[in-house]
Design an enzyme around this catalytic site. Sequence first.
Site, mmCIF file in Angstrom:
data_model
loop_
_atom_site.group_PDB
_atom_site.id
_atom_site.type_symbol
_atom_site.label_atom_id
_atom_site.label_comp_id
_atom_site.label_asym_id
_atom_site.label_seq_id
_atom_site.Cartn_x
_atom_site.Cartn_y
_atom_site.Cartn_z
ATOM 1 N N LYS A 33 0.835 -1.202 0.000
ATOM 2 C CA LYS A 33 0.000 0.000 0.000
ATOM 3 C C LYS A 33 0.874 1.258 0.000
ATOM 4 O O LYS A 33 1.837 1.338 0.754
ATOM 5 C CB LYS A 33 -0.916 -0.001 1.220
ATOM 6 C CG LYS A 33 -1.872 -1.181 1.262
ATOM 7 C CD LYS A 33 -2.722 -1.187 2.508
ATOM 8 C CE LYS A 33 -1.915 -1.430 3.765
ATOM 9 N NZ LYS A 33 -2.759 -1.626 4.961
ATOM 10 N N THR B 252 -9.383 8.876 7.476
ATOM 11 C CA THR B 252 -8.850 7.604 6.976
ATOM 12 C C THR B 252 -8.708 6.549 8.063
ATOM 13 O O THR B 252 -8.027 5.547 7.856
ATOM 14 C CB THR B 252 -7.479 7.836 6.316
ATOM 15 O OG1 THR B 252 -6.605 8.485 7.258
ATOM 16 C CG2 THR B 252 -7.610 8.696 5.077
ATOM 17 N N GLY C 180 -9.106 3.379 9.886
ATOM 18 C CA GLY C 180 -9.632 2.060 9.571
ATOM 19 C C GLY C 180 -9.553 1.647 8.118
ATOM 20 O O GLY C 180 -10.061 0.589 7.745
ATOM 21 N N THR C 181 -8.906 2.456 7.282
ATOM 22 C CA THR C 181 -8.867 2.114 5.855
ATOM 23 C C THR C 181 -8.043 0.852 5.588
ATOM 24 O O THR C 181 -8.382 0.067 4.696
ATOM 25 C CB THR C 181 -8.302 3.280 5.025
ATOM 26 O OG1 THR C 181 -7.088 3.755 5.631
ATOM 27 C CG2 THR C 181 -9.290 4.415 4.943
ATOM 28 N N GLY C 182 -6.962 0.646 6.343
ATOM 29 C CA GLY C 182 -6.160 -0.559 6.155
ATOM 30 C C GLY C 182 -6.936 -1.811 6.529
ATOM 31 O O GLY C 182 -6.866 -2.833 5.823
ATOM 32 N N CYS C 183 -7.677 -1.746 7.613
ATOM 33 C CA CYS C 183 -8.522 -2.873 8.026
ATOM 34 C C CYS C 183 -9.571 -3.166 6.964
ATOM 35 O O CYS C 183 -9.798 -4.323 6.586
ATOM 36 C CB CYS C 183 -9.224 -2.551 9.345
ATOM 37 S SG CYS C 183 -8.137 -2.102 10.710
#
Length: 266
Positions: free
Chosen positions: A173, A204, A206-209
């Site tokens: 990412k 942003t 929690g975007t990775g989760c």
Amino acid sequence: MKTVLTIAGSDCSGGAGIQADLKTITSWGLYGESVVTALTAQNTMGVADVLPISPEFLEKQLECVFTDIEPDAVKIGMVTGIAQMQVIRECLLKYQAQHVVIDTVMVSTSGRHLMEPDAYDYYKKNILPLAEVYTPNLPEAEVLLKTTIKTRKERVAAVREFALQYKGTIFLKGGHDKCCADDLFFDGDELTWFEAPHIANSNTHGTGCTLSAAIACGLALGLRAKDSTGRAKAYVTGAILDGMDLGKGNGPLNHMYRMKKPQRGF
């Protein structure tokens, strides 16, 4: 109905961790299950405290899931220590879990360490090899590979090295890049850039989760890894563009959550 299991920490503010994962899984039209690794006191501005779940109770949760509603895909997020990792590894191998996606959560965006430092080596040697897809961001990849990743050329070198060390498919990412949000996909053969501009939006959390959960959904539905990551990328990008602001905090993050339902037909 296809099922996806998230093994991760709980976010009481609802924006990350298992709460974000379950919202994502539901939005994709799948059935979500959750095994909690830790309770966290956090909000969009940072993590205040972490209370790990005991390995014994973690094992009971996993056994209950796999002996009843066996998941079609598994997403692994926050895991705090070696004892938890041993339980997760044994269970996934015992039940031959399919389509494992690992979000390499080690440090929160606010700087809080979410994994015990002495667990890093065990994590790299015994947990990462279980995955079909990994989703590290740039800082996490630097830690795992013990290198610096600044240029596009260095990103290419990093995903190739990652594939050599851990096998599986790497989705590196690029959201931490100030100029763009280009992600890099590599499955050991095919190298693909998923290019996107950097969106000026602080919402942003929690975007990775969400991204890793969406990838698991795609795999559960039978998509190839490349197609699954591409759809997940578009899904999260749409959410960031939406920019819904629920938070009133003065910290670096406000709250993001209004996911657009992905287009079906696959």
